[in-house]
Scaffold this motif. Structure first.
Motif, PDB file in Angstrom:
ATOM      1  N   MET A  50      -8.512  -1.589  -7.041  1.00  0.00           N
ATOM      2  CA  MET A  50      -7.888  -2.373  -6.252  1.00  0.00           C
ATOM      3  C   MET A  50      -8.586  -3.433  -5.461  1.00  0.00           C
ATOM      4  N   TRP A  91      -1.110   2.726  -3.095  1.00  0.00           N
ATOM      5  CA  TRP A  91      -2.372   2.492  -3.230  1.00  0.00           C
ATOM      6  C   TRP A  91      -3.453   3.347  -2.419  1.00  0.00           C
ATOM      7  N   ILE A 118       0.835  -1.147  -0.024  1.00  0.00           N
ATOM      8  CA  ILE A 118       0.056   0.264   0.071  1.00  0.00           C
ATOM      9  C   ILE A 118       0.893   1.339   0.152  1.00  0.00           C
ATOM     10  N   VAL A 165      -7.724  -6.887  -2.906  1.00  0.00           N
ATOM     11  CA  VAL A 165      -6.798  -7.567  -2.462  1.00  0.00           C
ATOM     12  C   VAL A 165      -7.519  -8.911  -1.919  1.00  0.00           C
ATOM     13  N   VAL A 219      -8.648   1.981   3.093  1.00  0.00           N
ATOM     14  CA  VAL A 219      -8.770   0.533   3.028  1.00  0.00           C
ATOM     15  C   VAL A 219     -10.192   0.141   3.791  1.00  0.00           C
ATOM     16  N   VAL A 259      -8.716   0.746  -1.256  1.00  0.00           N
ATOM     17  CA  VAL A 259      -8.166  -0.770  -1.744  1.00  0.00           C
ATOM     18  C   VAL A 259      -9.310  -1.763  -0.858  1.00  0.00           C
TER      19      VAL A 259
END
Length: 465
Positions: free
Chosen positions: A318, A247, A242, A320, A300, A250
Motif C-alpha cells: 500500500m 491495512w 487503515i 498513500v 505506517v 502503509v
C-alpha cells in the motif's frame, strides 16, 4: 530468456537462484550483455525495474575474471566505484553486491556521511574491490588520502538524475577528474533529460543506449484510486481507511517535513503505530523507523519524496498519497514502490479541492483518468473553494495569495526557477539544488557527508534494483 543464458559465471548464477530469480527483467536482459562487453552504457530505468542487478551482476562477473588491483605496497585497492545520491540507496546497492557476490572471493564496502569515518578507513585498509559511495563522503576519503582511486576501471553513476536534482554535479565533476582516464562508465537515470544528455556526452564514449519503463509508465499491477475529501478531514479519513480495511505496512507520502511529523503524531494519537522519515531526522532515527517498517513492527511510515528515494520493500502492499506531489513525475515514482514483480499493489490518493490541478497534471502524464471513489461520511463539501498551496517560498494554485499573484505549476522551486538553484522541493518545500540544504539555508553543494539526514537501513529486494 533465463539468467543462465547471459554468460554469467556459475557462482553468480547460484546466488541469483538462491534469491529466487530465474528470468531477467527487460533492463537486465539488455544491460548485462552490454556491460559484459566492456563498453560504456547509458540506461534509462526507474527504481523497481531491476537496474541494480543489471549492473551488479556483470560487474561481479568481470571482476571475478581478472586480477585484483594493488598499490605500490601490494595492498588491494578498489576496481569499481558506484556513486549514488543517498545513504538509503548506497546501503541497498551494497547489499545487492554482497548477496550476488557471496560465492566470489571479492570484497566490497559502503561509504556515506553521517557516521564515523574510522570503520570505513579500516575496511579500505583491509582491501576492497568495490566501493559504493555517496559523492561527498567519497571525496572526504580521497581528501584524507584514505581512498586510492588509481585502480578504478569501472564507474557507475546510479540515479544520476536525482544526483543532479540534489546539486551533486560539481562533486561528480571532481570525482571524474580523480579517476583513471581508461575505464568503463555506466550511467543510469530515470529519464534522458537534457541535463543527463549533457552529462553523458561529456562522460561516455560511444555508449550502448537502453531505455525501459518510461517515466510516465505506471504498473498494471497497481490499483490506483482517488478518494475526494475535504482538506480538514484527510487525517480522519486515513485513520478510518487503515482501521476499516485492516491495512498494514502503509507508506504515506507528504510534501513537507513538518506535515510528515504532524501526521505521524496524529496517527499515533489515533492508536495507529506511525513514524516519520525525512531530512531533519537523525540517521539513527531514520534507520530505526525504516527497519521497524520493513519488519512489519511499524504499521505506517510517513515520508517526504527525497527521504523515500531508494526505499524498496518486497511486496509493499500500500502507498498513500496523503498530499499529491506538485511534480507529476514524482507520483509515478511514489506508486512504483508497490505492485512489483507481478504482485498486486494499491495506490490511494486523498485529494482535496486544492489539489485538483495536481491531479489533472498527473492524469495527463500517465495518459488516463484515475478512478474516483467517495467514502461515505467523508464526502467533500461542494461549497469548499480551492486555496493556494505553499511549497517553500512559492504559492501554487488556488487563486491569488496574499501579497501578490499566484504562480503556475513549474514556476517555483520544483522546477528550480525561483532562485533556489535547480532541483525538486523536499520536505519543507525548499528546493534541492546547488548550494542549498534541506531547509533552504545556503550551504555547499556537497551535502551527503553527515549534512543530509539520509538513512542507511538495507533491504532485501533481490534484483529489483
Amino acid at each position: 530468456m533465463h539468467f543462465d543464458q547471459l554468460g554469467l559465471a556459475e557462482p553468480i548464477l547460484l546466488a541469483v537462484r538462491e534469491q529466487g530469480y530465474t528470468t531477467p527483467t527487460p533492463i537486465q536482459a539488455q544491460a548485462i550483455p552490454a556491460v559484459l562487453q566492456g563498453g560504456d552504457l547509458l540506461a534509462a530505468a526507474q527504481t523497481g525495474t531491476g537496474k541494480t542487478a543489471a549492473f551488479t551482476l556483470p560487474i561481479l562477473h568481470r571482476l571475478s575474471q581478472s586480477e585484483q588491483a594493488r598499490d605500490a605496497q601490494g595492498r588491494v585497492i578498489p576496481r569499481v566505484l558506484v556513486l549514488v545520491p543517498t545513504r538509503e540507496l548506497a546501503a541497498q546497492v551494497a547489499e545487492s553486491v554482497r548477496d550476488y557476490g557471496k560465492n566470489l572471493k571479492l570484497r566490497s564496502m559502503v561509504m556515506y556521511g553521517g557516521v564515523g569515518m574510522q570503520p570505513q578507513i579500516d575496511a579500505l585498509k583491509r582491501g576492497v574491490d568495490i566501493v559504493v559511495a555517496t559523492p561527498g563522503r567519497m571525496l572526504d576519503h580521497h581528501g584524507q588520502r584514505t581512498l586510492n582511486l588509481s585502480g578504478i576501471n569501472t564507474l557507475v553513476l546510479d540515479e544520476a538524475d536525482r544526483m543532479l536534482d540534489m546539486g551533486f554535479i560539481h562533486d561528480i565533476k571532481r570525482v571524474l577528474a580523480l579517476l583513471p582516464k581508461q575505464r568503463q562508465n555506466l550511467l543510469f537515470s530515470a529519464t534522458f533529460s537534457d541535463e543527463i544528455k549533457t552529462l553523458a556526452n561529456g562522460l561516455l564514449n560511444k555508449p550502448a543506449v537502453i531505455e525501459v519503463a518510461r517515466r510516465n509508465a505506471t504498473a498494471t499491477t497497481v490499483q490506483q484510486t482517488v478518494h475526494p475529501v475535504g482538506r480538514e478531514r484527510k487525517r480522519e479519513l486515513l485513520s478510518h481507511l487503515i482501521r476499516e480495511s485492516n491495512w498494514y505496512q502503509v507508506l504515506v507520502f507528504m510534501r513537507t517535513k513538518h506535515g510528515a511529523n504532524r501526521l505521524a503524531e496524529q496517527l499515533n494519537t489515533d492508536g495507529i503505530g506511525a513514524d516519520a522519515i525525512h531530512g531533519n531526522k537523525s540517521q539513527g532515527a531514520r534507520t530505526r523507523a525504516l527497519a521497524s517498517f520493513k519488519s512489519g513492527k511499524l504499521q505506517v511510515l510517513v515520508a517526504t519524496d527525497i527521504a523515500a528515494r531508494g526505499i524498496d520493500i518486497d511486496q509493499l502492499p500500500m502507498v498513500v498519497n496523503y498530499e499529491l506531489p506538485n511534480v507529476p513525475e514524482d507520483y509515478v515514482h511514489r506508486i512504483g514502490r508497490t505492485g512489483r514483480a507481478g504482485a498486486e499493489g494499491q495506490a490511494i490518493s486523498l485529494v482535496c479541492v486544492d489539489e485538483l490541478r495536481f491531479l489533472r497534471d498527473i492524469e495527463t502524464l500517465i495518459g488516463k483518468p484515475i478512478d474516483r471513489k467517495l467514502i461515505a461520511g467523508f464526502e467533500p463539501d461542494p461549497k469548499e473553494r480551492a486555496q493556494p498551496i505553499r511549497v517553500g517560498r512559492t504559492t501554487i494554485g488556488g487563486g491569488k495569495p496574499a501579497g501578490g499573484g499566484g504562480q503556475r505549476r513549474g514556476e517555483g522551486p520544483a522546477r528550480g526557477n525561483a532562485g533556489h538553484g535547480h532541483g525538486r522541493s523536499d520536505a519543507s518545500g525548499h528546493a534541492h539544488g546547488s548550494g542549498r540544504r534541506d531547509g533552504g539555508r545556503p550551504a555547499p553543494a556537497r551535502t551527503d557527508s553527515g549534512r543530509r539526514g539520509s538513512s542507511s537501513a538495507p533491504r532485501r529486494d533481490g534484483n529489483r534494483g
